[in-house]
Design a protein around this motif. Structure first.
Motif, PDB file in Angstrom:
ATOM      1  N   UNK A   1      15.960   4.989  18.469  1.00  0.00           N
ATOM      2  CA  UNK A   1      15.174   6.015  17.788  1.00  0.00           C
ATOM      3  C   UNK A   1      14.879   5.737  16.329  1.00  0.00           C
ATOM      4  N   UNK A   2      15.357   4.633  15.784  1.00  0.00           N
ATOM      5  CA  UNK A   2      15.150   4.348  14.362  1.00  0.00           C
ATOM      6  C   UNK A   2      13.798   3.680  14.161  1.00  0.00           C
ATOM      7  N   UNK A   3      12.877   4.345  13.464  1.00  0.00           N
ATOM      8  CA  UNK A   3      11.567   3.748  13.221  1.00  0.00           C
ATOM      9  C   UNK A   3      11.649   2.651  12.152  1.00  0.00           C
ATOM     10  N   UNK A   4      10.760   1.660  12.269  1.00  0.00           N
ATOM     11  CA  UNK A   4      10.758   0.514  11.372  1.00  0.00           C
ATOM     12  C   UNK A   4       9.419   0.406  10.656  1.00  0.00           C
ATOM     13  N   UNK A   5       9.494   0.202   9.350  1.00  0.00           N
ATOM     14  CA  UNK A   5       8.333  -0.133   8.531  1.00  0.00           C
ATOM     15  C   UNK A   5       8.590  -1.541   8.019  1.00  0.00           C
ATOM     16  N   UNK A   6       7.705  -2.474   8.358  1.00  0.00           N
ATOM     17  CA  UNK A   6       7.849  -3.843   7.885  1.00  0.00           C
ATOM     18  C   UNK A   6       7.099  -4.033   6.582  1.00  0.00           C
ATOM     19  N   UNK A   7       7.641  -4.911   5.748  1.00  0.00           N
ATOM     20  CA  UNK A   7       6.975  -5.346   4.529  1.00  0.00           C
ATOM     21  C   UNK A   7       7.015  -6.872   4.523  1.00  0.00           C
ATOM     22  N   UNK A   8       5.966  -7.498   4.001  1.00  0.00           N
ATOM     23  CA  UNK A   8       5.956  -8.955   4.001  1.00  0.00           C
ATOM     24  C   UNK A   8       4.879  -9.504   3.089  1.00  0.00           C
TER      25      UNK A   8
ATOM     26  N   UNK B   1       3.950   5.565   4.800  1.00  0.00           N
ATOM     27  CA  UNK B   1       4.500   4.978   6.025  1.00  0.00           C
ATOM     28  C   UNK B   1       5.856   5.584   6.352  1.00  0.00           C
ATOM     29  N   UNK B   2       6.703   5.793   5.348  1.00  0.00           N
ATOM     30  CA  UNK B   2       8.019   6.400   5.579  1.00  0.00           C
ATOM     31  C   UNK B   2       7.857   7.832   6.086  1.00  0.00           C
ATOM     32  N   UNK B   3       6.962   8.580   5.496  1.00  0.00           N
ATOM     33  CA  UNK B   3       6.746   9.969   5.945  1.00  0.00           C
ATOM     34  C   UNK B   3       6.222   9.989   7.387  1.00  0.00           C
ATOM     35  N   UNK B   4       5.337   9.062   7.744  1.00  0.00           N
ATOM     36  CA  UNK B   4       4.871   8.987   9.138  1.00  0.00           C
ATOM     37  C   UNK B   4       6.029   8.658  10.077  1.00  0.00           C
TER      38      UNK B   4
ATOM     39  N   UNK C   1       6.118   1.238  12.743  1.00  0.00           N
ATOM     40  CA  UNK C   1       5.232   2.264  12.191  1.00  0.00           C
ATOM     41  C   UNK C   1       4.081   1.606  11.443  1.00  0.00           C
ATOM     42  N   UNK C   2       4.397   0.537  10.702  1.00  0.00           N
ATOM     43  CA  UNK C   2       3.380  -0.153   9.914  1.00  0.00           C
ATOM     44  C   UNK C   2       3.916  -1.497   9.459  1.00  0.00           C
ATOM     45  N   UNK C   3       3.014  -2.351   9.017  1.00  0.00           N
ATOM     46  CA  UNK C   3       3.349  -3.598   8.333  1.00  0.00           C
ATOM     47  C   UNK C   3       2.538  -3.603   7.048  1.00  0.00           C
ATOM     48  N   UNK C   4       3.229  -3.534   5.934  1.00  0.00           N
ATOM     49  CA  UNK C   4       2.587  -3.502   4.624  1.00  0.00           C
ATOM     50  C   UNK C   4       2.695  -4.869   3.971  1.00  0.00           C
ATOM     51  N   UNK C   5       1.566  -5.360   3.480  1.00  0.00           N
ATOM     52  CA  UNK C   5       1.558  -6.638   2.795  1.00  0.00           C
ATOM     53  C   UNK C   5       2.015  -6.485   1.356  1.00  0.00           C
ATOM     54  N   UNK C   6       2.900  -7.390   0.931  1.00  0.00           N
ATOM     55  CA  UNK C   6       3.349  -7.400  -0.468  1.00  0.00           C
ATOM     56  C   UNK C   6       2.266  -8.072  -1.301  1.00  0.00           C
ATOM     57  N   UNK C   7       1.929  -7.544  -2.433  1.00  0.00           N
ATOM     58  CA  UNK C   7       2.418  -6.283  -2.992  1.00  0.00           C
ATOM     59  C   UNK C   7       1.706  -5.099  -2.340  1.00  0.00           C
ATOM     60  N   UNK C   8       2.400  -4.007  -2.204  1.00  0.00           N
ATOM     61  CA  UNK C   8       1.835  -2.777  -1.642  1.00  0.00           C
ATOM     62  C   UNK C   8       2.025  -1.676  -2.669  1.00  0.00           C
ATOM     63  N   UNK C   9       1.261  -0.617  -2.500  1.00  0.00           N
ATOM     64  CA  UNK C   9       1.381   0.498  -3.443  1.00  0.00           C
ATOM     65  C   UNK C   9       2.557   1.385  -3.046  1.00  0.00           C
TER      66      UNK C   9
END
Length: 139
Positions: free
Chosen positions: A90-97, A129-132, A114-122
């Protein structure tokens, strides 16, 4: 965050009213910045320099959202996600890279991220993404 990169609570015991967001990234400056941002947004945060350290810390059951880098020494973000899904599905994951290309994005989302955010991200993109990830009823 201590110099060893081991997980550290933001100032002491976890506040049960504040959701725990866990961060796994091998870059200490990223870990510190994300924990500061998360605290300022009303979350508790813990951070680790590697996937194994996070998995052995025993906090996965309390973790409401995991933010993880895709590329790390040892176990990478995808392997961490697979391991976490087996033990705590049940733990959701947000990736950053810094390597957030379209194939990686498709793979991450297909695996349930949930999402993959490219570094740098706002900051706003990360918090969105965390709230989603924390939305009620999210699978």
């Amino acid at each position: 965050m201590d110099a060893s990169g081991r997980g550290e609570v933001d100032g002491g015991q976890q506040d049960k009213a504040r959701p725990l967001v866990c961060v796994v990234d091998d870059d200490g400056s990223v870990r510190r910045a994300l924990c500061t941002l998360l605290r300022s947004a009303g979350f508790d945060s813990h951070a680790w320099a590697g996937a194994q350290e996070f998995l052995h810390a025993g906090l996965a059951a309390q973790c409401r959202c995991l933010i993880a880098d895709l590329r790390m020494p040892g176990m990478d973000g995808f392997e961490l996600q697979q391991s976490l899904r087996r033990s705590h599905p049940g733990v959701p994951v947000v990736f950053i890279s810094a390597h957030a290309d379209e194939p990686a994005r498709r793979r991450a989302l297909a695996a349930g991220a949930v999402d993959l955010l490219g570094k740098p991200f706002s900051e706003s993109a990360l918090l969105h993404a965390v709230h989603r990830a924390l939305e009620p009823g999210r699978p």
